[in-house]
Design an enzyme around this catalytic site. Sequence first.
Site, short mmCIF file in Angstrom:
data_model
loop_
_atom_site.label_atom_id
_atom_site.label_comp_id
_atom_site.label_asym_id
_atom_site.label_seq_id
_atom_site.Cartn_x
_atom_site.Cartn_y
_atom_site.Cartn_z
N HIS A 224 -8.34 -0.57 -9.74
CA HIS A 224 -8.12 -0.32 -8.30
C HIS A 224 -8.26 -1.67 -7.59
O HIS A 224 -7.50 -2.59 -7.84
CB HIS A 224 -9.11 0.76 -7.85
CG HIS A 224 -8.83 1.35 -6.50
ND1 HIS A 224 -7.67 1.17 -5.80
CD2 HIS A 224 -9.61 2.15 -5.68
CE1 HIS A 224 -7.72 1.81 -4.64
NE2 HIS A 224 -8.90 2.42 -4.54
N HIS A 270 2.68 0.26 -9.96
CA HIS A 270 1.84 0.97 -8.99
C HIS A 270 1.92 2.46 -9.29
O HIS A 270 2.93 2.94 -9.81
CB HIS A 270 2.34 0.69 -7.57
CG HIS A 270 1.38 1.15 -6.53
ND1 HIS A 270 1.35 2.44 -6.06
CD2 HIS A 270 0.38 0.49 -5.88
CE1 HIS A 270 0.39 2.56 -5.16
NE2 HIS A 270 -0.21 1.39 -5.03
N ASP A 325 -1.27 -6.98 -5.21
CA ASP A 325 -2.24 -7.88 -5.85
C ASP A 325 -1.56 -9.08 -6.52
O ASP A 325 -2.22 -10.08 -6.82
CB ASP A 325 -3.04 -7.11 -6.91
CG ASP A 325 -3.69 -5.87 -6.33
OD1 ASP A 325 -4.27 -5.99 -5.24
OD2 ASP A 325 -3.62 -4.80 -6.96
C1 MLT Z 1 -3.14 0.43 -2.95
O1 MLT Z 1 -3.51 -0.13 -1.91
O2 MLT Z 1 -2.13 0.07 -3.58
C2 MLT Z 1 -3.90 1.60 -3.38
O3 MLT Z 1 -5.15 1.73 -2.93
C3 MLT Z 1 -3.68 2.04 -4.77
C4 MLT Z 1 -3.09 3.42 -4.67
O4 MLT Z 1 -2.35 3.70 -3.77
O5 MLT Z 1 -3.40 4.23 -5.57
#
Ligand code: MLT
Length: 389
Positions: A224, A270, A325
């Site tokens: 995460h 993702h 990220d």
């Molecule tokens: C994100 O910001 O990408 C999330 O917290 C991860 C998600 O959506 O599962």
Amino acid sequence: MGEVLFEVTDEHLETGMRGYPVGYCVTSSVDPTKGLFYMGRPVGEMSHWSPEETIYLINYGRMGTEDELKAFSQELAERGKLNLKTVEAIKRLPREGHPMKLFSCALLIAGMFEGTGDYKEDCLNVIAKMPEIVATLINHHAGWGDSKPSKPQLGYMENFAHMLNVPNASIDDLIRVMRVFNVLHYDHGGGNLSAFTGKAVASGLADMYASLSASMDALSGPRHGKANQDCLQFVKAVLDEVGPKATPQQIEALIRKRLENNELVYGFGHAVLRVEDPRATVLYGIASEYYPDDPLVTIALLLRSVGSKVLSENPKISDPHPNVDAISGTLLSASGFPYPEYYTVLFGLSRCVGIARQIVYERIEARRGKGTPIIRPKYYFKEQSLVHG
Ligand code: MLT
């Protein structure tokens, strides 16, 4: 008896509840091909939005007028004052271990000295107090001394950058990047792990601060929030291996080699998205505009194009595109904040905004004010021989 919507089979179980409808999210939504929307507005258009106007949108569900935003900024400044006992207790926390552990503790401490027990009050309070809580814990953990006295009149993230004693950084660069990083990470729908965890803990009527503390524990995992730290470390490792003048062919060979060796290629894929994450697109834009000569930026940009190309060849990879990220840590580093162990804390500083508002909805607005019941899903009993005997 309600209508049976579908029959549960083995295939539905142990899947991380991926995609199962659970409830309503009143702050944001994530579309697999269009990305993240705050209150129906695409985040891709928010690269120049101020934290204050975006927080207002998420909290009140509409854009504030100029006067409303002025009053809101003033309100945040007033609510933001930290009790000295909170600051002193955070400064007594051990400095060993990952700063996310301190963050989680700091929120529990803040709950002891700042909590009102009212979810709505605590939502705005914790959002307002967050910059000083986080600046205090980072300065303490990093050994950067006491935070400079808070000056909320500077602005939400401007004040944060001012309080943080980052060595040798240009404050303008820090503010530019930290503002947009903050705005883009406020929320990501209702089902991401930290939001879900915070709401689950609050469903047992734990208070706002304890619920957010649990959320931050959820965020601290490498699948995460900690992915942003790990990703910068990956970009650095690639730079070390191929050097700053790497060609796309060298990057391609490196990615193929990693895949052959079953090693991770960080920053791609993702749970929901099936396109390049629009938050990443915004951050790539800023990195290319302001820091094109930074060697890590050069590598991150090469990885962006070559990585997607190579990963797309594998039909088993459902999302071969860069996520946020992939570039957020590189950009923070280029802006003068090359401290990856704090990147997840910066993510959390932002994400608490959306989670806190989602908790308010579930606790006091959902089901015509009754709130949602305590989370209690069903698990089937399964007999099996002990694996850890
Ligand atoms: C994100 O910001 O990408 C999330 O917290 C991860 C998600 O959506 O599962």
